[in-house]
Design an enzyme around this catalytic site. Structure first.
Site, PDB file in Angstrom:
ATOM      1  N   CYS A 144      -1.937  -7.316   1.508  1.00  0.00           N
ATOM      2  CA  CYS A 144      -2.433  -8.685   1.663  1.00  0.00           C
ATOM      3  C   CYS A 144      -1.636  -9.388   2.766  1.00  0.00           C
ATOM      4  O   CYS A 144      -0.475  -9.780   2.552  1.00  0.00           O
ATOM      5  CB  CYS A 144      -2.307  -9.444   0.337  1.00  0.00           C
ATOM      6  SG  CYS A 144      -2.773 -11.174   0.464  1.00  0.00           S
ATOM      7  N   CYS A 196      -0.641 -12.966   2.023  1.00  0.00           N
ATOM      8  CA  CYS A 196       0.421 -13.100   1.017  1.00  0.00           C
ATOM      9  C   CYS A 196       1.787 -12.772   1.636  1.00  0.00           C
ATOM     10  O   CYS A 196       2.768 -13.467   1.395  1.00  0.00           O
ATOM     11  CB  CYS A 196       0.201 -12.149  -0.156  1.00  0.00           C
ATOM     12  SG  CYS A 196      -1.456 -12.177  -0.828  1.00  0.00           S
ATOM     13  N   ASP A 197       1.865 -11.704   2.405  1.00  0.00           N
ATOM     14  CA  ASP A 197       3.168 -11.146   2.781  1.00  0.00           C
ATOM     15  C   ASP A 197       3.480 -11.184   4.278  1.00  0.00           C
ATOM     16  O   ASP A 197       4.580 -10.819   4.680  1.00  0.00           O
ATOM     17  CB  ASP A 197       3.252  -9.683   2.305  1.00  0.00           C
ATOM     18  CG  ASP A 197       3.059  -9.577   0.793  1.00  0.00           C
ATOM     19  OD1 ASP A 197       3.423 -10.534   0.084  1.00  0.00           O
ATOM     20  OD2 ASP A 197       2.545  -8.552   0.324  1.00  0.00           O
TER      21      ASP A 197
END
Ligand code: NAP
Length: 307
Positions: free
Chosen positions: A134, A137-138
């Site tokens: 993701c 997300c990261d």
């Protein structure tokens, strides 16, 4: 006699436990069927910064647990079990699990979707240590670093563009010589100075130390192998919706997602699809929780009309 629940929810991620909160708070007999622990995919995410209300971020496991606690405070129950199959042919729906059969007037399917993996030998061992699924997300952990994105669809192209604004350099590694991604992504990719597309290449090996340090890639046309240096790799080769257990009980699209619009209503009356398992444009925690609340809204309407 078997209990008949008003609302039975399959999956204890953000969509599932939001549905459970809304249903239990409305005084409905509510059961969540969850395989392992609350949170779903979210529970695997270390630091969530894009869910409002947590200005310092929150880890996904804690957020999942809090969502479960919130729902159970109002009387929702959780059964830890694997769902094996469903029977939606009667007005009272039946869900078959490893813990036996459960019956309900309405069912909310919130079993989510899992990222497709590359299938490399040490891939699972390095998740969070250089292997990610993701970018939103990261990605921010890679400021001024080099990353690789694998895939050639809209997600991979969008991820490569998103990361190009955060990191020093992005390799986009695709197994063919043209992208499946739409023109709106292809054009800006061509002009992004820090994106290099490696065509006709597959990843054959993760190069690791304590973390990922690079990739061995193989050109599928020439057969030549080379090593590239990168600090992280974002695998973006599609998702697998967890719809196999449904056995065709509700309508799915070509990719296996449940066909349901913003109402979350599926092809079967009294059955709703919430969160990542539903055909939708944006799969995020905020859209999942929104689906959970919407599903209960329409389930309540159905219960009032039909029971
Ligand atoms: P996708 O369209 O199925 O693309 C998957 C990509 O990964 C393809 O390029 C495929 O290669 C490649 N791939 C699959 N398995 C692979 C493997 N084992 N090794 C290497 N490469 C592999 O998936 P997606 O990009 O996640 O998109 C899913 C859906 O969401 C699509 O319908 C997409 O249009 C939609 N979406 C839309 C938007 C948007 O419109 N804003 C944004 C993101 C996603 P091949 O091309 O060779 O098959």
């Amino acid at each position: 006699m078997q209990q008949i629940f008003d609302v039975l929810i399959i999956g204890g991620g953000p969509a599932g436990y939001t549905a459970a909160l809304y249903a239990a708070r409305a005084g409905l007999d509510t059961l969540v069927l969850e395989r392992m622990s609350a949170g779903g995919q979210m529970a695997l995410t270390g630091d969530i910064e894009n869910y409002p209300g947590f200005e310092d971020g929150i880890d996904g496991f804690t957020l999942g647990f809090k969502m479960q606690q919130g729902a159970e405070k109002f009387g929702a129950k959780t059964e830890y079990t694997d769902v094996l199959g469903v029977d939606f042919s009667e007005k009272i729906k039946k869900v078959n699990t490893t813990a036996g059969e459960f019956f309900a007037k309405t069912v909310i399917i919130a079993a989510g979707a899992n990222p497709r993996e590359l299938g490399l030998q040490n891939e699972a061992a390095f998740v969070g240590r250089g292997v990610h699924y993701c970018a939103h997300c990261d990605g921010r952990f890679y400021k001024d670093k080099t990353v690789a994105v694998i895939g050639g669809g809209n997600s991979a192209a969008a991820d490569a563009l998103y990361l190009s604004r955060l990191v020093k350099k992005v390799y986009l590694i695709h197994r063919r010589d043209s992208l499946r991604a739409d023109k709106i992504y292809r054009d800006p990719l061509k002009t992004a100075e820090n994106v290099e597309i490696l065509w006709d290449n597959v990843v054959s090996e993760l190069i690791t130390d304590k973390r990922v340090t690079g990739l061995k890639i193989r050109n599928v046309k020439s057969g030549e192998e080379e090593e590239i240096f990168c600090d992280g790799v974002f695998v973006s080769i599609g998702r697998k919706p967890a719809t196999e257990f449904l056995g065709g009980a509700v309508r799915l699209d070509d990719s296996g997602y449940i066909v349901a619009d913003e109402t979350t209503k599926t092809s079967v009356n009294g059955v709703y699809a919430a969160g990542d398992i539903r055909k939708k444009a944006l799969r995020q925690i905020v859209t999942a929780v929104s689906d959970g609340a919407t599903a209960v809204h329409f389930a309540e309407e159905y219960l009032a009309e039909e029971f």
